[in-house]
Design a protein around this motif. Structure first.
Motif, PDB file in Angstrom:
ATOM      1  N   THR A  18       1.125  -1.465  -8.492  1.00  0.00           N
ATOM      2  CA  THR A  18       1.020  -2.914  -8.332  1.00  0.00           C
ATOM      3  C   THR A  18      -0.014  -3.437  -9.324  1.00  0.00           C
ATOM      4  N   LYS A 133      -6.150  -4.602  -9.184  1.00  0.00           N
ATOM      5  CA  LYS A 133      -7.247  -4.897  -8.268  1.00  0.00           C
ATOM      6  C   LYS A 133      -7.964  -3.599  -7.926  1.00  0.00           C
ATOM      7  N   SER A 137      -2.822  -1.728  -3.117  1.00  0.00           N
ATOM      8  CA  SER A 137      -1.986  -2.639  -2.355  1.00  0.00           C
ATOM      9  C   SER A 137      -1.396  -1.901  -1.145  1.00  0.00           C
ATOM     10  N   SER A 138      -0.820  -2.638  -0.224  1.00  0.00           N
ATOM     11  CA  SER A 138      -0.202  -2.012   0.958  1.00  0.00           C
ATOM     12  C   SER A 138       0.883  -1.026   0.543  1.00  0.00           C
TER      13      SER A 138
END
Length: 258
Positions: A18, A133, A137-138
């Motif tokens: 992601t 980030k 992410s999930s």
């Protein structure tokens, strides 16, 4: 980068899928292009930088670039591609970028159309690189749990181990545990006999040789951190500086002059 910085990057690295919705800046892409050029010259590889391969992916999100891991159709080149490709991964990781070794989860025809490779050069896979980030992410957390639920400790990577590993090889193998591999299968089979480490994979003309090269780099970095410098020969043996010295056998006693 220093050996210590590479090891820090090993601890930092996670496979990222992601990415942020904006591309790498021009200064960063130029650094990666320069790394690709250096690796190609040093290792005789044919790596290529792709600025925007996103149209070839479905399960990755955001904007990212990639390094196409390419070389001739040989076992030796596959191993070098893994070894030197991982140096690019770790350098990008250390400087805050997200990375992922990828094979089989992209449209290969689309990627090949971006590369225009000569017939003798194979596309082994891709290294995806982009802005991410700090936290997974999930989707990435789920993928991590799935791919790491049956992690293989280094002890189970050995076919033969005739005595306890010395501390420097034990540390090196702990870094091998952290080496990425296809589906996290860790296919490299190690042996420790008479004080010598050797290894192999059972399908050398496959992605497993890429994994072998990555594992070799992690092992070298770990051993060097403990003061043992060496390199892997093509027979799959880790040769330290001492073992590479050519020596005549010691004399068993003075011979009578004839």
């Amino acid at each position: 980068m220093t050996n210590e910085e590479y090891i820090k990057a090993i601890d930092m690295r996670r496979s990222r899928r992601t990415y942020k919705p904006y591309a790498l800046d021009s200064d960063t892409t130029q650094v990666i292009r320069d790394l690709v050029d250096i690796v190609n010259k040093k290792a005789g590889l044919a790596l290529k930088f792709i600025e925007d391969p996103t149209s070839a992916f479905t399960i990755f999100t955001g904007k990212f670039s990639a390094v196409a891991v390419c070389g001739d159709d040989s076992e030796r080149t596959r191993i070098k591609a893994g070894y030197y490709g991982e140096t690019i991964v770790l350098q990008c990781t250390y400087h805050g970028l997200g990375t992922c070794w990828v094979n089989g989860t992209y449209d290969e025809n689309k990627v090949l159309s971006m590369l225009d490779l000569p017939k003798e050069i194979r596309l082994y896979g891709l290294i995806v690189i982009g802005n991410v980030k700090d936290k997974l992410s999930s989707k990435e957390k789920v993928m991590y749990k799935v791919t790491h639920k049956n992690n293989k400790p280094y002890q189970k990577m050995f076919e033969v181990c005739d005595e306890k590993l010395p501390p420097y090889y034990e540390y090196a193998m702990k870094l091998v545990e952290k080496a990425p591999s296809s589906t996290n299968s860790r296919p490299v089979q190690f042996r420790y006999e008479n004080g010598v480490i050797s290894a192999k994979v059972d399908e050398p003309y496959s992605d497993k040789s890429i994994d072998f090269g990555i594992a070799q780099l992690h092992f070298c970095l770990g051993a060097a951190a403990k003061g043992v410098r060496g390199e892997w020969d093509f027979a799959g043996r880790f040769c330290t500086e001492d073992t590479k010295v050519i020596k005549f056998p010691e004399s068993k006693g003075e011979e009578e002059n004839e």
